[in-house]
Design a protein around this motif. Sequence first.
Motif, PDB file in Angstrom:
ATOM      1  N   LYS A 145       0.665  -1.097  -0.053  1.00  0.00           N
ATOM      2  CA  LYS A 145      -0.160   0.236  -0.022  1.00  0.00           C
ATOM      3  C   LYS A 145       0.449   1.246   0.463  1.00  0.00           C
ATOM      4  O   LYS A 145       1.891   1.176   0.185  1.00  0.00           O
ATOM      5  CB  LYS A 145      -0.539  -0.055   1.057  1.00  0.00           C
ATOM      6  N   LYS A 146       0.421   2.889  -0.344  1.00  0.00           N
ATOM      7  CA  LYS A 146       0.753   3.700  -0.516  1.00  0.00           C
ATOM      8  C   LYS A 146       1.665   4.177   0.450  1.00  0.00           C
ATOM      9  O   LYS A 146       2.582   5.041   0.841  1.00  0.00           O
ATOM     10  CB  LYS A 146       0.133   4.486  -1.654  1.00  0.00           C
ATOM     11  N   PHE A 147       0.397   4.130   2.049  1.00  0.00           N
ATOM     12  CA  PHE A 147       0.639   4.010   2.835  1.00  0.00           C
ATOM     13  C   PHE A 147       0.255   4.070   4.411  1.00  0.00           C
ATOM     14  O   PHE A 147      -0.636   2.562   4.115  1.00  0.00           O
ATOM     15  CB  PHE A 147      -0.250   5.882   3.228  1.00  0.00           C
ATOM     16  N   VAL A 148       1.144   4.188   5.473  1.00  0.00           N
ATOM     17  CA  VAL A 148       1.062   3.687   6.450  1.00  0.00           C
ATOM     18  C   VAL A 148       0.018   4.637   7.408  1.00  0.00           C
ATOM     19  O   VAL A 148       0.850   5.577   7.909  1.00  0.00           O
ATOM     20  CB  VAL A 148       2.196   2.826   6.957  1.00  0.00           C
ATOM     21  N   MET A 149      -0.573   4.122   7.879  1.00  0.00           N
ATOM     22  CA  MET A 149      -2.206   5.086   8.787  1.00  0.00           C
ATOM     23  C   MET A 149      -1.960   4.719  10.656  1.00  0.00           C
ATOM     24  O   MET A 149      -2.012   3.781  10.582  1.00  0.00           O
ATOM     25  CB  MET A 149      -3.407   5.523   8.657  1.00  0.00           C
ATOM     26  N   TYR A 150      -1.412   5.713  11.951  1.00  0.00           N
ATOM     27  CA  TYR A 150      -1.379   5.358  12.685  1.00  0.00           C
ATOM     28  C   TYR A 150      -2.504   5.662  13.503  1.00  0.00           C
ATOM     29  O   TYR A 150      -2.405   7.135  14.020  1.00  0.00           O
ATOM     30  CB  TYR A 150      -0.108   5.698  13.434  1.00  0.00           C
ATOM     31  N   ARG A 151      -3.057   5.834  14.209  1.00  0.00           N
ATOM     32  CA  ARG A 151      -4.356   5.784  14.733  1.00  0.00           C
ATOM     33  C   ARG A 151      -4.861   6.018  16.223  1.00  0.00           C
ATOM     34  O   ARG A 151      -4.969   4.524  16.638  1.00  0.00           O
ATOM     35  CB  ARG A 151      -5.730   5.248  14.135  1.00  0.00           C
ATOM     36  N   HIS A 152      -4.664   6.950  17.234  1.00  0.00           N
ATOM     37  CA  HIS A 152      -5.206   6.626  17.866  1.00  0.00           C
ATOM     38  C   HIS A 152      -6.646   7.075  18.443  1.00  0.00           C
ATOM     39  O   HIS A 152      -6.616   8.090  18.010  1.00  0.00           O
ATOM     40  CB  HIS A 152      -3.950   7.495  18.689  1.00  0.00           C
ATOM     41  N   PHE A 153      -7.699   6.760  18.947  1.00  0.00           N
ATOM     42  CA  PHE A 153      -8.653   6.734  19.838  1.00  0.00           C
ATOM     43  C   PHE A 153      -8.617   7.835  21.138  1.00  0.00           C
ATOM     44  O   PHE A 153      -7.870   6.773  22.120  1.00  0.00           O
ATOM     45  CB  PHE A 153      -9.523   5.821  19.751  1.00  0.00           C
ATOM     46  N   VAL A 154      -8.837   8.830  21.239  1.00  0.00           N
ATOM     47  CA  VAL A 154      -8.557   9.886  22.478  1.00  0.00           C
ATOM     48  C   VAL A 154      -9.519   9.191  23.319  1.00  0.00           C
ATOM     49  O   VAL A 154     -10.278   8.518  23.306  1.00  0.00           O
ATOM     50  CB  VAL A 154      -9.784  11.283  21.919  1.00  0.00           C
ATOM     51  N   GLY A 155      -8.847   9.298  24.373  1.00  0.00           N
ATOM     52  CA  GLY A 155      -8.945   8.304  25.510  1.00  0.00           C
ATOM     53  C   GLY A 155      -8.874   6.819  25.811  1.00  0.00           C
ATOM     54  O   GLY A 155      -9.640   6.061  26.406  1.00  0.00           O
ATOM     55  N   SER A 156      -8.746   6.395  24.817  1.00  0.00           N
ATOM     56  CA  SER A 156      -7.925   5.058  24.503  1.00  0.00           C
ATOM     57  C   SER A 156      -6.936   4.758  25.550  1.00  0.00           C
ATOM     58  O   SER A 156      -6.207   5.304  24.985  1.00  0.00           O
ATOM     59  CB  SER A 156      -8.241   4.543  23.101  1.00  0.00           C
ATOM     60  N   ALA A 157      -6.700   3.865  26.003  1.00  0.00           N
ATOM     61  CA  ALA A 157      -5.231   3.302  26.363  1.00  0.00           C
ATOM     62  C   ALA A 157      -4.750   1.863  25.338  1.00  0.00           C
ATOM     63  O   ALA A 157      -3.380   1.560  25.960  1.00  0.00           O
ATOM     64  CB  ALA A 157      -5.595   2.041  27.867  1.00  0.00           C
ATOM     65  N   ALA A 158      -5.723   1.869  24.492  1.00  0.00           N
ATOM     66  CA  ALA A 158      -5.171   0.792  23.618  1.00  0.00           C
ATOM     67  C   ALA A 158      -3.891   0.868  23.025  1.00  0.00           C
ATOM     68  O   ALA A 158      -3.370   1.817  22.878  1.00  0.00           O
ATOM     69  CB  ALA A 158      -6.526  -0.046  22.543  1.00  0.00           C
ATOM     70  N   GLU A 159      -3.409   0.345  22.153  1.00  0.00           N
ATOM     71  CA  GLU A 159      -2.422   0.037  21.167  1.00  0.00           C
ATOM     72  C   GLU A 159      -2.871   0.824  20.007  1.00  0.00           C
ATOM     73  O   GLU A 159      -3.958   0.798  20.247  1.00  0.00           O
ATOM     74  CB  GLU A 159      -1.487  -1.055  21.145  1.00  0.00           C
ATOM     75  N   PRO A 160      -2.228   1.745  19.458  1.00  0.00           N
ATOM     76  CA  PRO A 160      -2.619   2.548  18.138  1.00  0.00           C
ATOM     77  C   PRO A 160      -2.791   1.471  17.500  1.00  0.00           C
ATOM     78  O   PRO A 160      -2.692   0.125  16.835  1.00  0.00           O
ATOM     79  CB  PRO A 160      -1.295   2.585  18.499  1.00  0.00           C
ATOM     80  N   GLN A 161      -4.024   1.906  16.617  1.00  0.00           N
ATOM     81  CA  GLN A 161      -3.917   0.787  15.205  1.00  0.00           C
ATOM     82  C   GLN A 161      -3.533   1.357  14.599  1.00  0.00           C
ATOM     83  O   GLN A 161      -3.006   2.363  13.845  1.00  0.00           O
ATOM     84  CB  GLN A 161      -6.005   1.460  15.254  1.00  0.00           C
ATOM     85  N   VAL A 162      -2.968   0.447  13.641  1.00  0.00           N
ATOM     86  CA  VAL A 162      -2.171  -0.035  12.327  1.00  0.00           C
ATOM     87  C   VAL A 162      -3.088  -0.410  10.965  1.00  0.00           C
ATOM     88  O   VAL A 162      -3.204  -1.203  11.347  1.00  0.00           O
ATOM     89  CB  VAL A 162      -0.419  -0.249  12.618  1.00  0.00           C
ATOM     90  N   VAL A 163      -3.319   0.801   9.972  1.00  0.00           N
ATOM     91  CA  VAL A 163      -3.583   0.180   8.619  1.00  0.00           C
ATOM     92  C   VAL A 163      -2.493   1.252   7.759  1.00  0.00           C
ATOM     93  O   VAL A 163      -2.505   2.051   7.349  1.00  0.00           O
ATOM     94  CB  VAL A 163      -4.793   1.125   9.102  1.00  0.00           C
ATOM     95  N   ALA A 164      -2.547  -0.160   6.574  1.00  0.00           N
ATOM     96  CA  ALA A 164      -2.268  -0.197   5.338  1.00  0.00           C
ATOM     97  C   ALA A 164      -3.158   0.527   3.683  1.00  0.00           C
ATOM     98  O   ALA A 164      -4.255  -0.151   3.995  1.00  0.00           O
ATOM     99  CB  ALA A 164      -1.633  -1.078   4.672  1.00  0.00           C
ATOM    100  N   VAL A 165      -2.786   1.790   3.782  1.00  0.00           N
ATOM    101  CA  VAL A 165      -4.026   2.226   2.754  1.00  0.00           C
ATOM    102  C   VAL A 165      -3.399   3.037   1.526  1.00  0.00           C
ATOM    103  O   VAL A 165      -2.527   3.196   1.272  1.00  0.00           O
ATOM    104  CB  VAL A 165      -4.699   3.282   3.413  1.00  0.00           C
ATOM    105  N   ASP A 166      -4.155   2.579   0.458  1.00  0.00           N
ATOM    106  CA  ASP A 166      -3.534   3.171  -0.441  1.00  0.00           C
ATOM    107  C   ASP A 166      -3.845   4.668  -1.171  1.00  0.00           C
ATOM    108  O   ASP A 166      -3.055   5.489  -1.881  1.00  0.00           O
ATOM    109  CB  ASP A 166      -3.971   2.731  -1.429  1.00  0.00           C
ATOM    110  N   GLU A 167      -5.136   5.004  -0.363  1.00  0.00           N
ATOM    111  CA  GLU A 167      -5.198   6.563  -0.465  1.00  0.00           C
ATOM    112  C   GLU A 167      -4.968   7.150   1.114  1.00  0.00           C
ATOM    113  O   GLU A 167      -6.061   6.228   1.870  1.00  0.00           O
ATOM    114  CB  GLU A 167      -7.395   6.978  -1.108  1.00  0.00           C
TER     115      GLU A 167
END
Length: 185
Positions: A145-167
């Motif tokens: 994929k073209k990009f990797v996105m690391y996402r943190h949801f406000v207030g969450s103690a969970a590890e960041p969500q890591v998603v590969a995306v093309d756009e």
Amino acid sequence: MRRLFLLQLCLFAHAFAVATELVATCNVGGNTGRRVDALRDSKIADTYVYYLRQDGTKRPFFGDRDSSRGSSVQVACVGSKARALVVTGEFTSNFLQGFVLSRNPKTGLVERLDFAEKNRPAWLYLSESQTAVVIPTNAYGETDKKFVMYRHFVGSAAEPQVVAVDELPAQAGAEIIELGNDRSQ
């Protein structure tokens, strides 16, 4: 007397050489945010040990001094609606390591999103519900994929969500900040 003066001069010069240097200050979250300082000291060749200072407490970037020794470190306070501190550099990993500090608008607490990739992040998305960094892959790494996105949801103690995306993601209501690579410290 002269020896005592020279000894004091050497001690003063040593203390000055290892003094902590302020790299950047960021009022994370905006006008009513929390002040966070990025500091460095203990220079060896092109590396320093990096710290965060918040509420009078100074702590290494990555838990201990050895893990927080870095080179090619970039630090920036970014955003217009909400401010965030973005850090990337060469630390102990074979990848560029970094993190984003942003303020939870509900609790006022500063939250952290860590990431590690072969490239520096190019975009930061800040919203009331999440913080995300988007990193171009340049066809290297574990995805096609073209990009990797690391996402943190406000207030969450969970590890960041890591998603590969093309756009690039469409984030309604998010402030989208293009990150430059001119932040070397």
